[in-house]
Motif scaffolding. Structure first.
Motif, PDB file in Angstrom:
ATOM      1  N   LEU A  13       0.867  -1.177   0.000  1.00 13.30           N
ATOM      2  CA  LEU A  13       0.000   0.000   0.000  1.00 13.30           C
ATOM      3  C   LEU A  13       0.906   1.231   0.000  1.00 13.30           C
ATOM      4  CD1 LEU A  13      -3.111   0.390   0.189  1.00 13.30           C
ATOM      5  CD2 LEU A  13      -2.783   0.876   2.598  1.00 13.30           C
ATOM      6  N   VAL A  14       0.644   2.144  -0.924  1.00 17.08           N
ATOM      7  CA  VAL A  14       1.500   3.324  -1.091  1.00 17.08           C
ATOM      8  C   VAL A  14       0.701   4.583  -0.781  1.00 17.08           C
ATOM      9  CG1 VAL A  14       2.876   4.589  -2.775  1.00 17.08           C
ATOM     10  CG2 VAL A  14       2.813   2.126  -2.871  1.00 17.08           C
ATOM     11  N   ARG A  15       1.378   5.536  -0.113  1.00 13.98           N
ATOM     12  CA  ARG A  15       0.684   6.779   0.234  1.00 13.98           C
ATOM     13  C   ARG A  15       0.670   7.753  -0.966  1.00 13.98           C
ATOM     14  NH1 ARG A  15       0.065   9.642   5.384  1.00 13.98           N
ATOM     15  NH2 ARG A  15       1.458   8.219   6.425  1.00 13.98           N
ATOM     16  N   LEU A  16      -0.004   7.382  -1.993  1.00 11.04           N
ATOM     17  CA  LEU A  16      -0.217   8.216  -3.180  1.00 11.04           C
ATOM     18  C   LEU A  16      -1.566   7.793  -3.741  1.00 11.04           C
ATOM     19  CD1 LEU A  16       3.092   8.049  -5.281  1.00 11.04           C
ATOM     20  CD2 LEU A  16       2.137  10.079  -4.256  1.00 11.04           C
ATOM     21  N   GLY A  17      -2.410   8.733  -4.058  1.00  7.46           N
ATOM     22  CA  GLY A  17      -3.723   8.334  -4.546  1.00  7.46           C
ATOM     23  C   GLY A  17      -4.222   9.219  -5.670  1.00  7.46           C
ATOM     24  N   GLU A  18      -5.549   9.164  -5.855  1.00  5.57           N
ATOM     25  CA  GLU A  18      -6.162   9.945  -6.935  1.00  5.57           C
ATOM     26  C   GLU A  18      -5.887  11.442  -6.753  1.00  5.57           C
ATOM     27  OE1 GLU A  18     -10.102   8.519  -6.551  1.00  5.57           O
ATOM     28  OE2 GLU A  18      -9.716   6.761  -7.813  1.00  5.57           O
ATOM     29  N   ASN A  19      -5.773  11.857  -5.489  1.00  3.66           N
ATOM     30  CA  ASN A  19      -5.483  13.271  -5.215  1.00  3.66           C
ATOM     31  C   ASN A  19      -4.127  13.695  -5.779  1.00  3.66           C
ATOM     32  OD1 ASN A  19      -7.849  13.417  -3.912  1.00  3.66           O
ATOM     33  ND2 ASN A  19      -7.037  13.691  -1.844  1.00  3.66           N
ATOM     34  N   ASP A  20      -3.227  12.712  -5.930  1.00  5.14           N
ATOM     35  CA  ASP A  20      -1.904  13.018  -6.481  1.00  5.14           C
ATOM     36  C   ASP A  20      -1.858  12.756  -7.980  1.00  5.14           C
ATOM     37  OD1 ASP A  20      -0.534  13.331  -3.782  1.00  5.14           O
ATOM     38  OD2 ASP A  20      -1.377  11.319  -3.624  1.00  5.14           O
ATOM     39  N   GLY A  21      -2.999  12.526  -8.549  1.00  3.63           N
ATOM     40  CA  GLY A  21      -3.078  12.316  -9.999  1.00  3.63           C
ATOM     41  C   GLY A  21      -2.753  10.898 -10.432  1.00  3.63           C
ATOM     42  N   LEU A  22      -2.835   9.958  -9.505  1.00  7.07           N
ATOM     43  CA  LEU A  22      -2.485   8.576  -9.828  1.00  7.07           C
ATOM     44  C   LEU A  22      -3.639   7.846 -10.501  1.00  7.07           C
ATOM     45  CD1 LEU A  22       0.317   7.902  -8.734  1.00  7.07           C
ATOM     46  CD2 LEU A  22      -0.759   6.142  -7.388  1.00  7.07           C
ATOM     47  N   GLU A  23      -3.291   6.983 -11.431  1.00  7.58           N
ATOM     48  CA  GLU A  23      -4.306   6.174 -12.123  1.00  7.58           C
ATOM     49  C   GLU A  23      -3.905   4.715 -12.057  1.00  7.58           C
ATOM     50  OE1 GLU A  23      -4.450   7.661 -16.077  1.00  7.58           O
ATOM     51  OE2 GLU A  23      -5.074   9.651 -15.405  1.00  7.58           O
ATOM     52  N   LYS A  24      -4.891   3.863 -12.276  1.00  9.33           N
ATOM     53  CA  LYS A  24      -4.641   2.415 -12.306  1.00  9.33           C
ATOM     54  C   LYS A  24      -3.683   2.076 -13.437  1.00  9.33           C
ATOM     55  CE  LYS A  24      -8.929   0.237 -11.005  1.00  9.33           C
ATOM     56  NZ  LYS A  24      -9.976  -0.626 -11.475  1.00  9.33           N
ATOM     57  N   GLY A  25      -2.858   1.059 -13.215  1.00 11.17           N
ATOM     58  CA  GLY A  25      -2.014   0.550 -14.299  1.00 11.17           C
ATOM     59  C   GLY A  25      -0.638   1.169 -14.379  1.00 11.17           C
ATOM     60  N   ARG A  26      -0.361   2.198 -13.575  1.00  5.85           N
ATOM     61  CA  ARG A  26       0.955   2.832 -13.618  1.00  5.85           C
ATOM     62  C   ARG A  26       2.034   1.875 -13.100  1.00  5.85           C
ATOM     63  NH1 ARG A  26       0.181   8.702 -13.140  1.00  5.85           N
ATOM     64  NH2 ARG A  26      -1.238   9.114 -14.850  1.00  5.85           N
ATOM     65  N   GLU A  56      -5.188  -0.616  -7.722  1.00  5.90           N
ATOM     66  CA  GLU A  56      -6.354   0.076  -7.167  1.00  5.90           C
ATOM     67  C   GLU A  56      -5.915   1.439  -6.662  1.00  5.90           C
ATOM     68  OE1 GLU A  56      -9.541  -0.422  -7.034  1.00  5.90           O
ATOM     69  OE2 GLU A  56      -9.396  -2.339  -8.091  1.00  5.90           O
ATOM     70  N   THR A  57      -6.735   2.441  -6.889  1.00  2.04           N
ATOM     71  CA  THR A  57      -6.402   3.757  -6.342  1.00  2.04           C
ATOM     72  C   THR A  57      -7.525   4.265  -5.455  1.00  2.04           C
ATOM     73  OG1 THR A  57      -7.265   4.701  -8.368  1.00  2.04           O
ATOM     74  CG2 THR A  57      -4.880   4.566  -8.207  1.00  2.04           C
ATOM     75  N   GLY A  58      -7.124   4.760  -4.306  1.00  2.00           N
ATOM     76  CA  GLY A  58      -8.082   5.417  -3.425  1.00  2.00           C
ATOM     77  C   GLY A  58      -7.822   6.914  -3.488  1.00  2.00           C
ATOM     78  N   ARG A  59      -8.414   7.652  -2.560  1.00  2.00           N
ATOM     79  CA  ARG A  59      -8.221   9.104  -2.556  1.00  2.00           C
ATOM     80  C   ARG A  59      -6.780   9.457  -2.164  1.00  2.00           C
ATOM     81  NH1 ARG A  59      -9.779  12.894   0.876  1.00  2.00           N
ATOM     82  NH2 ARG A  59     -10.254  11.303   2.428  1.00  2.00           N
ATOM     83  N   GLU A  60      -6.306   8.750  -1.086  1.00  2.00           N
ATOM     84  CA  GLU A  60      -4.979   9.062  -0.544  1.00  2.00           C
ATOM     85  C   GLU A  60      -3.976   7.937  -0.741  1.00  2.00           C
ATOM     86  OE1 GLU A  60      -4.137  11.859   1.158  1.00  2.00           O
ATOM     87  OE2 GLU A  60      -6.096  12.808   1.206  1.00  2.00           O
ATOM     88  N   THR A  61      -4.485   6.725  -0.998  1.00  2.00           N
ATOM     89  CA  THR A  61      -3.591   5.563  -1.073  1.00  2.00           C
ATOM     90  C   THR A  61      -3.831   4.756  -2.348  1.00  2.00           C
ATOM     91  OG1 THR A  61      -5.198   4.247   0.121  1.00  2.00           O
ATOM     92  CG2 THR A  61      -3.448   5.249   1.436  1.00  2.00           C
ATOM     93  N   SER A  62      -2.851   3.940  -2.679  1.00  2.00           N
ATOM     94  CA  SER A  62      -2.990   3.050  -3.837  1.00  2.00           C
ATOM     95  C   SER A  62      -2.391   1.697  -3.500  1.00  2.00           C
ATOM     96  CB  SER A  62      -2.232   3.606  -5.035  1.00  2.00           C
ATOM     97  OG  SER A  62      -2.729   4.840  -5.362  1.00  2.00           O
ATOM     98  N   ARG A  63      -2.971   0.652  -4.103  1.00  2.00           N
ATOM     99  CA  ARG A  63      -2.426  -0.688  -3.868  1.00  2.00           C
ATOM    100  C   ARG A  63      -1.634  -1.120  -5.093  1.00  2.00           C
ATOM    101  NH1 ARG A  63      -2.574  -4.154   0.089  1.00  2.00           N
ATOM    102  NH2 ARG A  63      -4.075  -3.010   1.314  1.00  2.00           N
TER     103      ARG A  63
END
Lengths: 299, 173
Positions: free
Chosen positions: A151-164, A178-185
């Protein structure tokens, strides 16, 4: 006394109250059981829903998970440091040799970079595959028998998208699933669900790098007559539109049951921070943008 | 939990505080997997020991909602099937509630044996359910090693729990 007594010194009245209460507990337990069964069924029917729920909760419990994992991580770091102390001389010698080798490569890379730029200029090539990085902290490492993710502390708020694609300082470790607001898996290369199209550096053979959840990933769908030997470099093939051609992945070796496995350059367990990379690769593209990216400065 | 437990055995929240802390610490430890030279990713649920101990000796320490949330927390932390551990924990709690008086009246060795059986059952059911639900035949070795680790760790964890129990009951003074 007027009260009849049964086993364990309890009176019949106390026993009947206790049985009544036990029935109440049974009912509450049934509610929780039904709740967990419905969660399980939802998880099986709609993985998307459960992933979204997980991300929603992890977004709101970041502080708690930080507080809980910090002491455990600190302890793991201390243990790792003690282990490193034992191997310090060996590591020093190895690093000195590696540093010498890298310095030679750095000179070569600088020369090739200059040459590459000059040739691009000469051909008037348009570089539309700009690489952009975002660094984030690893907040949870969940490597169990059944799943290998972080789990990484980067999410949709940081402009992250699935598949990166996700890199550690050592190399490719996986991709964002998977991307959440603040986190991504991030799905690691070793997870049984991970499939990365790769090729063998210097050969035209293509394969799929498949995770096994048990040790290193293996090379799947290799042509029957392939020229793969142990110790060869594996790079991404650029197919599938997630990674461009040429991202280094690892080195091949033969397993005990004669399968070709890949020892990745990166060890996700050692990574406290990772880079989520946007190669700007459109789906299906096989462009060679890695070679065109600017070189990092070597200190 | 029976009324007897509620009326006579339920400790005050302040007295039970160390027990809550220990439960949470062991729960956090249960969220990590261990790596060994031959077998990687061994996920031992150390939380089974406090669960077993408190349900037998002091059920008020581990209410059902806490057990359910602990299972969910493990599911979240290991990115596993949501509800799997919660389901197993609640089922185990129901079974233990039914037989706690029988276990309570037996010697310590019997407790140990019961715990070993419970751990074996728990790991095998966890493996079967994960294999069935994901339609993937997982390696059994990590589960077997998890059983051994849990049985070995029972002793030290039990000592800590007994210490906490003594302090909680006021015998330590």
């Amino acid at each position: 006394m007027g009260k009849s007594s049964i086993g364990l010194g309890l009176t019949t009245r106390e026993m009947s109250i206790s049985t009544c209460q036990d029935r109440k507990v049974g009912k509450t337990a049934s509610v929780f059981l039904a709740l967990s069964v419905s969660l399980l069924i939802t998880n099986i029917i709609s993985t998307d829903f459960s992933n979204k729920t997980k991300h929603f909760i992890s977004d709101y419990t970041l502080g708690i998970s930080d507080a809980l994992t910090t002491p455990v991580n600190a302890l793991s770091d201390k243990i790792a440091r003690v282990k490193t102390m034992w191997e310090i001389q060996e590591t020093h010698d190895m690093l000195s040799q590696e540093n010498e080798r890298l310095m030679q490569w750095y000179q070569t890379a600088n020369r090739l970079d200059a040459e590459n730029k000059a040739l691009r200029e000469l051909l008037k090539m348009k570089d539309d595959n700009a690489v952009s990085y975002r660094a984030g902290q690893v907040i949870d490492d969940t490597k169990t028998q059944y799943s290998h993710t972080i789990l990484v502390r980067l999410g949709e708020n940081d402009g992250l998208e699935k598949g990166r694609g996700v890199l550690s300082h050592e190399g490719l470790i996986g991709r964002v699933i998977e991307t959440g607001r603040e986190t991504s898996r991030v799905l690691l290369l070793s997870d049984v669900n991970s499939r990365i199209p790769v090729t063998i550096d210097g050969l035209s053979d293509r394969a799929i790098l498949a995770g096994t959840n048990n040790g290193d990933p293996i090379l799947d769908h290799l042509p029957e007559t392939n020229g793969v030997k142990p110790g060869q470099k594996i790079i991404t093939s650029g197919h599938g539109g997630i990674f461009p051609y040429g991202v280094p992945v690892g080195e091949t070796y033969l397993t005990d049951n004669n399968q070709i496995a890949v020892r990745p350059y990166a060890t996700p367990e050692r990574a406290s921070y990772v880079q989520v990379v946007d190669y700007g690769v459109p789906a299906g593209s096989t462009s060679r943008s890695v070679a065109s990216s600017s070189l990092p400065t070597l200190r | 939990m029976s009324l007897l437990d509620l009326k006579d055995n339920k400790p005050s929240k302040v007295k039970a505080f160390p027990a809550y802390i220990i439960n949470i610490v062991i729960l956090v430890l249960s969220m990590r997997s261990l790596d060994f030279l031959a077998i990687e990713n061994v996920h031992s649920i150390f939380f089974l020991t406090p669960l077993f101990y408190w349900i037998i000796h002091k059920p008020a320490i581990t209410p059902l909602w806490f057990i359910f949330l602990s299972g969910l927390a493990i599911d979240f932390a290991i990115d596993g099937l949501l509800g799997l551990h919660a389901f197993l924990f609640v089922t185990l709690t129901m079974i233990l509630f039914k037989i706690r008086r029988i276990i309570l009246s037996q010697p310590a060795l019997y407790h140990y044996l019961m715990f070993a059986i419970i751990v074996c059952g728990f790991e095998i059911i966890r493996w079967c359910m994960a294999s069935l639900l994901t339609w993937e035949l997982w390696s059994l070795w990590p589960s077997l090693l998890a059983i051994v680790i849990n049985i070995v760790a029972y002793g030290p964890i039990l000592l800590v729990l007994k210490g906490v129990h003594r302090v909680m009951s006021g015998y330590g003074r």
